[in-house]
Enzyme design. Structure first.
Site, PDB file in Angstrom:
ATOM      1  N   HIS A  99      34.182  48.703  34.795  1.00  0.00           N
ATOM      2  CA  HIS A  99      35.349  48.285  35.906  1.00  0.00           C
ATOM      3  C   HIS A  99      35.436  49.267  37.057  1.00  0.00           C
ATOM      4  O   HIS A  99      35.638  50.541  36.489  1.00  0.00           O
ATOM      5  CB  HIS A  99      36.435  47.978  35.126  1.00  0.00           C
ATOM      6  CG  HIS A  99      36.384  46.815  34.305  1.00  0.00           C
ATOM      7  ND1 HIS A  99      35.791  46.692  33.091  1.00  0.00           N
ATOM      8  CD2 HIS A  99      36.900  45.588  34.687  1.00  0.00           C
ATOM      9  CE1 HIS A  99      36.106  45.273  32.531  1.00  0.00           C
ATOM     10  NE2 HIS A  99      36.632  44.559  33.510  1.00  0.00           N
ATOM     11  N   HIS A 119      33.856  36.455  41.473  1.00  0.00           N
ATOM     12  CA  HIS A 119      34.639  36.765  40.204  1.00  0.00           C
ATOM     13  C   HIS A 119      35.664  35.828  40.029  1.00  0.00           C
ATOM     14  O   HIS A 119      36.603  35.918  39.508  1.00  0.00           O
ATOM     15  CB  HIS A 119      34.768  38.193  40.102  1.00  0.00           C
ATOM     16  CG  HIS A 119      35.029  38.638  38.673  1.00  0.00           C
ATOM     17  ND1 HIS A 119      34.635  38.045  37.503  1.00  0.00           N
ATOM     18  CD2 HIS A 119      36.223  39.355  38.073  1.00  0.00           C
ATOM     19  CE1 HIS A 119      35.056  38.487  36.476  1.00  0.00           C
ATOM     20  NE2 HIS A 119      35.992  39.368  36.670  1.00  0.00           N
ATOM     21  N   HIS A 139      41.067  34.779  39.556  1.00  0.00           N
ATOM     22  CA  HIS A 139      40.803  35.446  38.080  1.00  0.00           C
ATOM     23  C   HIS A 139      41.470  34.723  36.924  1.00  0.00           C
ATOM     24  O   HIS A 139      42.167  35.169  36.181  1.00  0.00           O
ATOM     25  CB  HIS A 139      41.273  36.827  37.668  1.00  0.00           C
ATOM     26  CG  HIS A 139      40.351  37.834  36.939  1.00  0.00           C
ATOM     27  ND1 HIS A 139      41.231  37.762  35.663  1.00  0.00           N
ATOM     28  CD2 HIS A 139      39.382  38.453  36.935  1.00  0.00           C
ATOM     29  CE1 HIS A 139      40.194  38.546  34.901  1.00  0.00           C
ATOM     30  NE2 HIS A 139      39.207  38.843  35.566  1.00  0.00           N
ATOM     31  N   ASP A 161      32.957  44.930  37.809  1.00  0.00           N
ATOM     32  CA  ASP A 161      34.030  43.914  37.950  1.00  0.00           C
ATOM     33  C   ASP A 161      35.195  44.521  38.640  1.00  0.00           C
ATOM     34  O   ASP A 161      35.846  45.548  38.259  1.00  0.00           O
ATOM     35  CB  ASP A 161      34.700  43.410  36.659  1.00  0.00           C
ATOM     36  CG  ASP A 161      33.444  42.450  35.990  1.00  0.00           C
ATOM     37  OD1 ASP A 161      32.641  42.067  36.731  1.00  0.00           O
ATOM     38  OD2 ASP A 161      33.875  41.645  35.109  1.00  0.00           O
TER      39      ASP A 161
END
Length: 273
Positions: free
Chosen positions: A239, A140, A144, A89
């Site tokens: 991440h 994504h 966010h 991510d």
């Protein structure tokens, strides 16, 4: 040439985005990671969560393979084969992504990078490198947000389409329609919207707390979770902002290979289900 006042404005916007991104993870994802050892109730709504009950075996998740399949959604592969799927991510870039890409290239390991608008805007060269080296760039969302609170299909679609447009402007290619809900927050209505928009939704079956910049896990802490909880068919979430991930990824991939695992792309997971 950007004048001084405009420069300060863009810097402030970048700082605010990064702060809100971290806060969203801290609030929205802490529950999922800190309760992984607790029992969870199967559900198609809520915060994505996992319960690890036996080392080396898949965790019990919020929803079953069959329940998610109705929405073209996945969190792992239902298999006994030692395969795993690497995903990252990407909320913003702080210097760790190049080392991550170097490790993936060394091991010929395909990955999917789920990016937000800020990352695409500020790091176009890294996105182009991801594509050039055979990785997939997934959606994504642009800002966010907590997508489970978005009730209209129009607003839901805009968060995805804004990323699609920016990705095409950046790479000249159409974005692969792979979606990961920010913070792991979702609803059955959201999953249905994503499906109707042609997206496949990907959760995960292995992750750890790696996103706090001022409290990065040690190598030992990372390996304890990432080696102890790896399992056949795992979708691993890491991440890109993590300095620990950048430092250990080469060794981590080596150790997974020594354990008998091979790396596959999410394309193969979607095709296998």
């Amino acid at each position: 040439m950007i004048d001084r006042s405009s420069y300060k404005k863009y810097v402030k916007i970048g700082i605010l985005f990064c702060a809100s991104f971290l806060l969203g993870h801290a609030v929205g994802m802490a529950r999922d990671y800190f309760t992984q050892d607790e029992a969870v109730t199967a559900s198609a709504d809520g915060n994505w969560g996992l319960s690890f009950q036996e080392e080396g075996q898949p965790p019990v998740a919020n929803a079953s393979f069959e329940e998610l399949a109705k929405y073209n959604a996945y969190y792992a592969e239902d298999t006994e084969d030692k395969v795993l799927y690497l995903t990252f991510d990407c909320g913003y870039e702080n210097g760790n992504t190049p080392a991550i890409l170097d490790a993936l290239k060394k091991h010929n390991a395909p990955a999917t990078f789920f990016v937000v608008g800020n990352f695409l805007s500020t790091s176009p060269d890294l996105v182009k490198r991801m594509v050039a080296e055979g990785h997939t760039v997934g959606n994504h969302t642009y800002h966010h947000p907590d997508m489970s609170k978005i009730s209209t299909k129009e607003a839901f679609a805009k968060e995805l389409s804004d990323i699609e447009e920016l990705y095409q402007q950046t790479t000249g290619q159409q974005m692969t329609k792979y979606y990961r809900p920010p913070q792991g927050k979702y609803s059955s209505a959201n999953l249905e919207m994503a499906k109707e928009l042609g997206y496949k939704t990907f959760f995960w079956s292995l992750a750890y707390v790696d996103w706090y910049q001022d409290k990065q896990p040690t190598k030992e802490e990372a390996f304890k979770k990432l080696l102890g909880r790896i399992h056949p068919g795992a979708v691993v979430l890491l991440h890109n902002t993590s300095s620990t991930n950048a430092a250990i990824l080469d060794e981590l991939l080596t150790k997974w290979v020594e354990m008998g695992y091979t790396f596959k792309s999410l394309d193969e997971l979607a095709a296998a289900q």
